[in-house]
Design a protein around this motif. Structure first.
Motif, PDB file in Angstrom:
ATOM      1  N   SER A   1       0.829  -1.209   0.000  1.00 32.24           N
ATOM      2  CA  SER A   1       0.000   0.000   0.000  1.00 32.24           C
ATOM      3  C   SER A   1       0.865   1.261   0.000  1.00 32.24           C
ATOM      4  N   MET A   2       0.405   2.258  -0.751  1.00 30.37           N
ATOM      5  CA  MET A   2       1.092   3.551  -0.799  1.00 30.37           C
ATOM      6  C   MET A   2       0.554   4.493   0.280  1.00 30.37           C
ATOM      7  N   CYS A   3      -0.460   4.043   1.042  1.00 33.67           N
ATOM      8  CA  CYS A   3      -1.146   4.968   1.960  1.00 33.67           C
ATOM      9  C   CYS A   3      -1.190   4.461   3.392  1.00 33.67           C
TER      10      CYS A   3
ATOM     11  N   LEU B   1      12.111   0.506 -17.449  1.00 34.29           N
ATOM     12  CA  LEU B   1      12.490   1.898 -17.124  1.00 34.29           C
ATOM     13  C   LEU B   1      11.331   2.584 -16.396  1.00 34.29           C
ATOM     14  N   ARG B   2      10.151   2.455 -16.978  1.00 29.42           N
ATOM     15  CA  ARG B   2       8.967   3.111 -16.393  1.00 29.42           C
ATOM     16  C   ARG B   2       8.670   2.563 -14.997  1.00 29.42           C
ATOM     17  N   GLU B   3       8.740   1.227 -14.885  1.00 30.88           N
ATOM     18  CA  GLU B   3       8.315   0.625 -13.624  1.00 30.88           C
ATOM     19  C   GLU B   3       9.351   0.794 -12.520  1.00 30.88           C
TER      20      GLU B   3
ATOM     21  N   ILE C   1      10.570   3.608 -11.709  1.00 25.80           N
ATOM     22  CA  ILE C   1      10.507   4.985 -11.173  1.00 25.80           C
ATOM     23  C   ILE C   1      10.233   5.016  -9.658  1.00 25.80           C
ATOM     24  N   PRO C   2       9.222   4.262  -9.144  1.00 25.63           N
ATOM     25  CA  PRO C   2       9.005   4.364  -7.695  1.00 25.63           C
ATOM     26  C   PRO C   2      10.241   4.000  -6.871  1.00 25.63           C
ATOM     27  N   LEU C   3      10.998   2.999  -7.327  1.00 24.84           N
ATOM     28  CA  LEU C   3      12.190   2.617  -6.561  1.00 24.84           C
ATOM     29  C   LEU C   3      13.279   3.679  -6.699  1.00 24.84           C
ATOM     30  N   ALA C   4      13.415   4.248  -7.905  1.00 18.23           N
ATOM     31  CA  ALA C   4      14.411   5.312  -8.098  1.00 18.23           C
ATOM     32  C   ALA C   4      14.039   6.516  -7.241  1.00 18.23           C
ATOM     33  N   GLU C   5      12.740   6.790  -7.174  1.00 17.00           N
ATOM     34  CA  GLU C   5      12.282   7.918  -6.341  1.00 17.00           C
ATOM     35  C   GLU C   5      12.632   7.650  -4.877  1.00 17.00           C
ATOM     36  N   ALA C   6      12.398   6.415  -4.430  1.00 14.23           N
ATOM     37  CA  ALA C   6      12.742   6.074  -3.039  1.00 14.23           C
ATOM     38  C   ALA C   6      14.250   6.236  -2.835  1.00 14.23           C
TER      39      ALA C   6
ATOM     40  N   VAL D   1       7.303  13.446  -1.187  1.00 16.75           N
ATOM     41  CA  VAL D   1       5.885  13.653  -0.872  1.00 16.75           C
ATOM     42  C   VAL D   1       5.098  13.275  -2.126  1.00 16.75           C
ATOM     43  N   LYS D   2       4.197  12.294  -1.963  1.00 18.83           N
ATOM     44  CA  LYS D   2       3.512  11.731  -3.132  1.00 18.83           C
ATOM     45  C   LYS D   2       2.091  12.260  -3.253  1.00 18.83           C
ATOM     46  N   HIS D   3       1.698  12.508  -4.490  1.00 15.95           N
ATOM     47  CA  HIS D   3       0.306  12.865  -4.771  1.00 15.95           C
ATOM     48  C   HIS D   3      -0.149  12.028  -5.949  1.00 15.95           C
TER      49      HIS D   3
ATOM     50  N   VAL E   1       7.373  14.012 -11.780  1.00 16.61           N
ATOM     51  CA  VAL E   1       6.027  13.855 -12.350  1.00 16.61           C
ATOM     52  C   VAL E   1       6.049  12.747 -13.399  1.00 16.61           C
ATOM     53  N   PHE E   2       5.152  11.800 -13.223  1.00 16.97           N
ATOM     54  CA  PHE E   2       5.025  10.685 -14.165  1.00 16.97           C
ATOM     55  C   PHE E   2       3.643  10.083 -13.962  1.00 16.97           C
ATOM     56  N   GLY E   3       3.305   9.134 -14.801  1.00 16.27           N
ATOM     57  CA  GLY E   3       2.029   8.459 -14.522  1.00 16.27           C
ATOM     58  C   GLY E   3       1.280   8.024 -15.754  1.00 16.27           C
ATOM     59  N   HIS E   4       0.015   7.720 -15.482  1.00 12.94           N
ATOM     60  CA  HIS E   4      -0.823   7.057 -16.465  1.00 12.94           C
ATOM     61  C   HIS E   4      -1.635   8.131 -17.205  1.00 12.94           C
ATOM     62  N   LEU E   5      -0.978   8.831 -18.124  1.00 14.23           N
ATOM     63  CA  LEU E   5      -1.640   9.968 -18.794  1.00 14.23           C
ATOM     64  C   LEU E   5      -2.937   9.533 -19.474  1.00 14.23           C
TER      65      LEU E   5
ATOM     66  N   LEU F   1      -1.888  11.301 -12.725  1.00 15.08           N
ATOM     67  CA  LEU F   1      -0.470  11.648 -12.576  1.00 15.08           C
ATOM     68  C   LEU F   1       0.014  11.299 -11.186  1.00 15.08           C
ATOM     69  N   HIS F   2       1.260  10.828 -11.102  1.00 14.17           N
ATOM     70  CA  HIS F   2       1.943  10.751  -9.817  1.00 14.17           C
ATOM     71  C   HIS F   2       2.755  12.040  -9.730  1.00 14.17           C
ATOM     72  N   TYR F   3       2.142  13.014  -9.088  1.00 11.33           N
ATOM     73  CA  TYR F   3       2.711  14.363  -9.036  1.00 11.33           C
ATOM     74  C   TYR F   3       3.481  14.469  -7.709  1.00 11.33           C
ATOM     75  N   ASN F   4       4.680  13.890  -7.705  1.00 20.80           N
ATOM     76  CA  ASN F   4       5.445  13.784  -6.459  1.00 20.80           C
ATOM     77  C   ASN F   4       6.481  14.892  -6.371  1.00 20.80           C
ATOM     78  N   VAL F   5       6.924  15.175  -5.145  1.00 21.01           N
ATOM     79  CA  VAL F   5       7.987  16.177  -5.008  1.00 21.01           C
ATOM     80  C   VAL F   5       9.057  15.674  -4.040  1.00 21.01           C
TER      81      VAL F   5
ATOM     82  N   ALA G   1      -6.329   8.845  -7.096  1.00 18.44           N
ATOM     83  CA  ALA G   1      -6.789   8.248  -8.354  1.00 18.44           C
ATOM     84  C   ALA G   1      -6.821   6.736  -8.266  1.00 18.44           C
ATOM     85  N   GLU G   2      -5.734   6.132  -7.702  1.00 22.29           N
ATOM     86  CA  GLU G   2      -5.659   4.665  -7.740  1.00 22.29           C
ATOM     87  C   GLU G   2      -5.082   4.049  -6.469  1.00 22.29           C
ATOM     88  N   HIS G   3      -4.430   4.810  -5.613  1.00 17.52           N
ATOM     89  CA  HIS G   3      -3.771   4.193  -4.449  1.00 17.52           C
ATOM     90  C   HIS G   3      -4.685   4.054  -3.247  1.00 17.52           C
ATOM     91  N   GLY G   4      -5.800   4.768  -3.245  1.00 19.28           N
ATOM     92  CA  GLY G   4      -6.701   4.715  -2.097  1.00 19.28           C
ATOM     93  C   GLY G   4      -6.419   5.823  -1.096  1.00 19.28           C
TER      94      GLY G   4
HETATM   95  C1  2HG Z   1       3.201   3.735 -10.440  1.00 18.86           C
HETATM   96  O1  2HG Z   1       2.402   4.082 -11.306  1.00 18.86           O
HETATM   97  C2  2HG Z   1       2.704   3.533  -9.046  1.00 18.86           C
HETATM   98  O2  2HG Z   1       4.386   3.472 -10.688  1.00 18.86           O
HETATM   99  C3  2HG Z   1       3.551   4.206  -7.978  1.00 18.86           C
HETATM  100  O3  2HG Z   1       1.365   3.869  -8.922  1.00 18.86           O
HETATM  101  C4  2HG Z   1       3.496   5.703  -8.017  1.00 18.86           C
HETATM  102  O4  2HG Z   1       5.431   5.822  -6.629  1.00 18.86           O
HETATM  103  C5  2HG Z   1       4.426   6.395  -7.034  1.00 18.86           C
HETATM  104  O5  2HG Z   1       4.145   7.550  -6.695  1.00 18.86           O
END
Ligand code: 2HG
Ligand code: FAD
Ligand code: ZN
Length: 471
Positions: free
Chosen positions: A71-73, A330-332, A334-339, A345-347, A378-382, A387-391, A426-429
């Motif tokens: 869970s992201m939340c 590459l796309r998938e 991103i969350p680990l690279a962000e970590a 801070v995730k939105h 910023v990335f996501g499912h356009l 959007l995962h509008y993170n900072v 949008a999708e994480h709850g």
């Molecule tokens: C994704 O699309 C996930 O990769 C994670 O929903 C988004 O890390 C995130 O903010």
């Protein structure tokens, strides 16, 4: 309280975890929430889940259902009181049946998503739900969060993929709702109430899921783009040109992919020179029911025109399954690279697609005024307007300084989302992360109706208290 001995008698001592064995269930994967619990139990059947819930109802012990804990939340993390029991669905992991004539499969809630996809493929069918956590998350968790992922554009969220559910209610009864019907208008839709309720109304123990034909061919391309506006224009053309064959349209800031290849040097962008420094990239997937040549032809026609019109500055079309996988990887990543960049801070927001680029421009500018130097991820499912509008922290800031500001950051971003007609999840709850934010945007009537539903289905308030709504 004699709950633990009763649980041990019911499940066997090996399925009642405490101490070190329980520790992984008490923290979320990002390390943001840490809780305590009486124990973690691992029932092995729906009947055992029901019996555990009946015991908890008798002792008024809160229950936190746990799937893959991705869970992201903070949805699956208990609070700090140590009063709750964590109920892991991990041992309910059987594929009960696959019905290829009805194009459905019935699986238990603890099945790992990847295992569900594999079982469908082995039967010559596609179960299309796909997300980067698919090797760890469970179908029960996906249903409980109504997870999205990268194929929503064509197949919908998890909700759209579920026809029936089996649920243990907050009083420990079993609702046998495993119907494989595509049409069923017999009153209130209980299935849709449990889906997306994040374990606050009952425990999903099994589901009947929709299956689809496997695509005959797939084409994947990565596009270099100058702006998010151009990405939106290409999306619009791709929708018109490919119709239902467009199965994925992801977008990523160039700096975000730079962070991925920096952290994972074995990965590479499929571009050289200036195209490898593009401000934005899109990842596009077409699934074709005719042939690889047919797919390639359609792909080249739409992309060729977009390049000619200056919307796309460069395009890399995958020539093999390995190249396609590398692009998705590459796309998938991103969350680990962000970590890897530190705490962020995730939105997880959705905005009408037509307003996405305005939203990003105005919100970026407002953030820079209030939090100078803050970094945008910023990335996501356009294709879904998600959007995962993170900072991340400004370079002259510490992580702690960013975290001290995180509620102000949320409020600025979420106010902007709201002003653009969007949703703050949008999708994480909602989990515990957005529970209080929710009250800023939902109408009093909506919140009251939600509380009344909670009260009706969980009168003692023992199902995942403090998630989605205040306990
Ligand atoms: C994704 O699309 C996930 O990769 C994670 O929903 C988004 O890390 C995130 O903010
Ligand atoms: P958990 O984290 O264990 O639980 C999630 C919530 O559901 C909790 O509230 C829990 O109490 C409840 N719950 C779990 N199982 C049950 C059950 N059987 N009955 C009732 N309640 C239950 N999410 C997306 O939507 N799209 C993405 O693209 C995406 N990408 C991700 C990428 C990464 C790298 C990671 C780490 C996460 C990603 N997520 C994504 C978030 C996460 O994977 C999803 O929310 C997923 O659906 C959670 O499943 P889980 O089994 O891990 O559930
Ligand atoms: Zn996502």
């Amino acid at each position: 309280m004699n709950l633990l001995p009763e649980l041990e008698k019911l499940l066997g001592a090996a399925q009642v975890l405490t101490g070190e064995a329980a520790a992984p269930f008490l923290v979320d994967w990002r390390g943001r929430y840490k809780g305590q619990a009486l124990a973690v139990v691992r029932p092995g059947s729906t009947e055992e889940v029901a019996a555990v819930v009946r015991l908890c109802a008798k002792h008024q012990v809160p229950i936190v259902p746990s799937g893959g804990n991705t869970s992201m939340c903070g949805g699956a993390t208990p609070d700090e009181t140590g009063r709750a029991l964590v109920l892991s669905l991990a041992r309910l992991n059987r594929v009960r049946s696959v019905d290829t004539d009805n194009d459905t499969m019935t699986v238990e809630a603890g099945c790992i998503l990847q295992a569900v996809q594999t079982a469908a493929r082995e039967a010559g069918r596609l179960f299309p739900l796909s997300l980067a956590a698919e090797g760890s998350c469970t179908i029960g968790g996906n249903l409980s969060t109504n997870a999205g992922g990268t194929q929503v554009l064509r197949y919908g969220n998890t909700r759209e993929l579920a026809l029936g559910l089996e649920v243990v209610t907050a009083e420990g009864e079993i609702w046998h709702g495993l119907r494989g019907l595509r049409k069923d208008n017999t009153g209130y839709d209980l299935r849709d109430l449990f889906i997306g309720s994040e374990g606050t109304l009952g425990i999903i123990t099994a589901a009947t899921l929709k299956l689809y034909p496997l695509p005959v061919a797939q084409c994947t391309a990565m596009l270099a783009l100058n702006s998010l506006e151009d990405a939106t224009a290409v999306l619009s053309r791709a929708r018109a040109g490919f119709g239902a064959s467009l199965t994925g349209f992801e977008v990523m800031m160039g700096t975000v992919l730079e962070a991925v290849v920096k952290l994972f040097p074995q990965q590479r962008l499929p571009f050289e020179g200036a195209s490898a420094k593009s401000p934005w990239y899109a990842l596009l997937e077409l699934s074709d029911s005719e042939s690889a040549e047919h797919a390639q032809g359609r792909f080249e026609a739409v992309l060729g025109a977009a390049i000619e019109d200056g919307l796309v500055t460069d395009a890399a079309i995958a020539e093999s399954i390995a190249q396609s996988r590398a692009m998705w990887h590459l796309r998938e990543s991103i969350p680990l690279a962000e970590a890897g960049l530190g705490k962020s801070v995730k939105h997880d927001v959705s905005i009408p697609i037509s307003l996405i680029s305005t939203f990003v421009k105005t919100t970026n500018a407002a953030l820079q005024v209030k939090f100078p130097g803050i970094q945008h991820i910023v990335f996501g499912h356009l294709g879904d307007g998600n959007l995962h509008y993170n900072v991340a922290r400004a370079l002259d800031q510490t992580e702690e300084q960013l975290l001290a500001q995180q509620y102000d950051v949320y409020q600025l971003v979420h106010d902007s989302v709201h002003a653009h007609g969007g949703s703050i999840s949008a999708e994480h709850g909602v989990g515990q992360l957005k529970r209080d934010e929710l009250t800023r945007y939902k109408s009093a009537l909506e919140l009251t109706l939600m509380k009344q539903i909670k009260q009706a289905l969980d009168p003692q308030g023992i199902m995942n208290p403090g998630k989605v709504l205040q306990a």
